[in-house]
Design an enzyme around this catalytic site. Structure first.
Site, mmCIF file in Angstrom:
data_model
loop_
_atom_site.group_PDB
_atom_site.id
_atom_site.type_symbol
_atom_site.label_atom_id
_atom_site.label_comp_id
_atom_site.label_asym_id
_atom_site.label_seq_id
_atom_site.Cartn_x
_atom_site.Cartn_y
_atom_site.Cartn_z
ATOM 1 N N ARG A 1 0.966 -1.211 -0.218
ATOM 2 C CA ARG A 1 -0.010 0.146 0.060
ATOM 3 C C ARG A 1 0.938 1.290 -0.042
ATOM 4 O O ARG A 1 1.869 1.299 0.676
ATOM 5 C CB ARG A 1 -0.831 -0.120 1.136
ATOM 6 C CG ARG A 1 -1.887 0.985 1.341
ATOM 7 C CD ARG A 1 -2.921 0.720 2.131
ATOM 8 N NE ARG A 1 -2.273 0.686 3.700
ATOM 9 C CZ ARG A 1 -2.198 2.011 4.391
ATOM 10 N NH1 ARG A 1 -2.851 3.020 3.844
ATOM 11 N NH2 ARG A 1 -1.571 1.956 5.402
ATOM 12 N N ASN B 1 7.752 1.051 1.135
ATOM 13 C CA ASN B 1 7.852 -0.431 0.317
ATOM 14 C C ASN B 1 8.976 -0.165 -0.995
ATOM 15 O O ASN B 1 9.500 -1.219 -1.565
ATOM 16 C CB ASN B 1 6.583 -0.936 -0.209
ATOM 17 C CG ASN B 1 5.684 -1.528 0.887
ATOM 18 O OD1 ASN B 1 6.136 -2.071 1.676
ATOM 19 N ND2 ASN B 1 4.268 -0.859 0.890
ATOM 20 N N ARG C 1 -5.193 -2.391 -6.294
ATOM 21 C CA ARG C 1 -6.336 -2.544 -5.420
ATOM 22 C C ARG C 1 -7.133 -1.415 -5.280
ATOM 23 O O ARG C 1 -6.686 -0.326 -5.645
ATOM 24 C CB ARG C 1 -5.643 -2.807 -3.927
ATOM 25 C CG ARG C 1 -4.756 -1.705 -3.611
ATOM 26 C CD ARG C 1 -4.606 -1.823 -1.910
ATOM 27 N NE ARG C 1 -3.593 -2.736 -1.634
ATOM 28 C CZ ARG C 1 -3.008 -3.169 -0.535
ATOM 29 N NH1 ARG C 1 -3.608 -2.763 0.664
ATOM 30 N NH2 ARG C 1 -2.134 -4.251 -0.344
ATOM 31 N N SER D 1 -7.582 -1.288 6.575
ATOM 32 C CA SER D 1 -7.865 -2.155 5.873
ATOM 33 C C SER D 1 -6.769 -3.272 6.339
ATOM 34 O O SER D 1 -5.688 -3.225 6.685
ATOM 35 C CB SER D 1 -7.601 -2.116 4.473
ATOM 36 O OG SER D 1 -8.574 -1.186 3.900
ATOM 37 N N SER E 1 -4.749 -7.251 5.857
ATOM 38 C CA SER E 1 -4.055 -7.954 4.671
ATOM 39 C C SER E 1 -4.953 -8.905 4.316
ATOM 40 O O SER E 1 -5.089 -9.176 2.910
ATOM 41 C CB SER E 1 -2.853 -8.805 5.125
ATOM 42 O OG SER E 1 -1.919 -7.682 5.466
ATOM 43 N N GLN F 1 5.819 -10.836 2.720
ATOM 44 C CA GLN F 1 5.723 -9.475 3.233
ATOM 45 C C GLN F 1 6.942 -8.689 2.626
ATOM 46 O O GLN F 1 7.975 -9.196 2.588
ATOM 47 C CB GLN F 1 5.841 -9.570 4.726
ATOM 48 C CG GLN F 1 4.838 -10.257 5.371
ATOM 49 C CD GLN F 1 3.488 -9.545 5.262
ATOM 50 O OE1 GLN F 1 3.230 -8.284 5.486
ATOM 51 N NE2 GLN F 1 2.601 -10.548 4.701
ATOM 52 N N ARG G 1 16.467 -21.659 36.369
ATOM 53 C CA ARG G 1 16.510 -20.910 35.189
ATOM 54 C C ARG G 1 17.689 -21.504 34.135
ATOM 55 O O ARG G 1 18.894 -21.809 34.492
ATOM 56 C CB ARG G 1 17.283 -19.391 35.540
ATOM 57 C CG ARG G 1 17.261 -18.424 34.430
ATOM 58 C CD ARG G 1 17.985 -17.013 34.766
ATOM 59 N NE ARG G 1 17.699 -16.172 33.899
ATOM 60 C CZ ARG G 1 16.852 -15.387 33.570
ATOM 61 N NH1 ARG G 1 15.895 -15.475 34.300
ATOM 62 N NH2 ARG G 1 16.945 -14.506 32.603
#
Length: 407
Positions: free
Chosen positions: A26, A36, A85, A94, A96, A117, A175
């Site tokens: 997007r 992106n 889109r 929105s 995915s 991704q 631990r």
């Protein structure tokens, strides 16, 4: 699948799977604007995963779902198809899943979606190949990526509440050492593969699903700006650089005008040509030569006097009409393969050289055709430190070659 099984399958009339890689990109990222397609280690972020998806060879189609013209342009440059889109699935709210469902409504031929991704730049084709087998041959309806973490979890205490916390994933009295504890699996968001019917039911994972464990080195996710310089170092060390092995760079050919200079020419009162350059670039050339990389300059003009006056001590070729033939001649005389040649260019005349060179780069202000072809886009402009920046990039990749033993 053996021949008999394949024959039976084709005889049954069943359609083969169409597995599509889908990258959601997007344009309205709030954390990092146009994240992106922001250059990461010289390549737009989305380019890293598109390269891995295409080179894996397991997808019948590779898509980017976007609402932004610039993202569409970059996606096509890297060989992906684009699904524009709708505004309804491009909002901040929105999900995915909504975007994937819309994609499927427009592409009825797709039976499996590999949602990758864009923010996972260290993804490798080998991982995608294994996951494709899991969902196509092993019978799983969905497969998602995870990474193993050795983190001890504790119960959160609400602000203003006076109480003690409690351990959630360890016994403080015993631990464990890291090497004595297997750790826990966390979704790393790198990819989600699912069959069509799972997505149409409103899910990315179902009961007949499983996980795929990625190694920690390849599990890189970029969500905030502070991650960017760290991610660049991780990508340079662990990223996927293509389906051919890296070679040590032994020759850098640099277009003089627009790379070493900013492309501008000034004339003095007596009509003498004056150019400006960045001292950092001269330093970059010197450092490359000290590391054993030969540097040569090439120009379509007759600028030999200027280059000589700069005292760069580099072989040069001027009045060149065919740059590729000159570079090819240099390469052959040095006994090199193209993987050992780096090329820095900025114009359409450099495109063929950029295509051939094992490492191709352009300044930030190079023309569109050159940027489309280059493997590395500098942050610096021509004549403003691009050669120095490329020198640092070459040194990092040479360290990668030496540390991994790749030849």
């Amino acid at each position: 699948m053996d021949g008999a099984a394949a024959s039976a399958c084709s005889g049954s009339g069943a359609k083969p799977d169409h597995m599509a890689a889908l990258v959601l990109a997007r344009g309205g990222s709030k954390g990092i604007p146009l994240k992106n397609i922001k250059p990461l280690a010289g390549i737009p972020l989305i380019g890293w995963v598109l390269r891995a998806a295409i080179d894996s060879g397991v997808f019948q189609s590779v898509w980017v779902s976007t609402d932004h013209d610039e993202i569409e342009k970059v996606a096509k440059q890297f060989g992906a198809q684009v699904h524009r889109r709708s505004p309804e699935v491009s909002k901040d709210s929105s999900t995915s899943l909504e975007a994937i469902q819309e994609f499927l409504r427009y592409h009825p031929e797709v039976t499996i979606v590999g949602n990758i991704q864009a923010t996972s730049p260290c993804l490798h084709p080998a991982d995608l190949i294994k996951v494709a087998k899991m969902i196509q041959e092993d019978g799983y309806n969905s497969v998602f990526s995870v990474v193993r973490r050795h983190l001890f979890r504790w119960r959160e205490i609400k602000k203003g509440v006076n109480e003690v916390t409690k351990p959630l994933s360890l016994n403080p009295a015993k631990r464990p050492r890291r090497q004595d504890w297997d750790g826990e699996l966390y979704e790393n968001g790198s990819f989600y593969f699912a069959k069509r019917h799972v997505i149409e039911k409103g899910r990315l994972q179902d009961e007949n699903g499983t996980y795929y464990e990625m190694c920690a080195e390849h599990s890189v996710d970029i969500d905030v700006d502070i991650d960017w310089p760290i991610a660049e170092q991780r990508v340079l060390r662990y990223g996927y650089f293509g389906n051919e092995p890296l070679k040590e760079v032994k020759l850098l050919v640099c277009s003089f005008d627009g790379c070493f200079t900013n492309g501008r020419i000034y004339l003095s009162e007596d009509q003498k040509e004056i150019i400006s350059y960045d001292v950092r670039d001269a330093v970059g050339i010197s450092l490359l030569k000290k590391r054993g990389v030969q540097v040569r300059l090439i120009s379509e003009r007759d600028c030999s006097k200027i280059i000589s006056a700069l005292k760069l001590d580099c072989e040069m070729k001027v009045n060149v009409t065919n740059k590729l033939e000159v570079v090819k001649d240099w390469k052959n005389k040095m006994g090199l393969c193209w993987k050992e040649v780096a090329y820095l260019g900025n114009e359409e005349a450099d495109v063929e050289c950029l295509k051939k060179a094992g490492m191709s780069a352009v300044p930030a202000d190079a023309c569109g055709a050159a940027q489309k072809t280059a493997g590395y886009i500098c942050k610096c402009k021509g004549g403003r430190g691009a050669i120095r920046e490329l020198a640092d990039h070459i040194f990092l990749l040479m360290e990668k070659v030496n540390s991994t033993g790749m030849k």
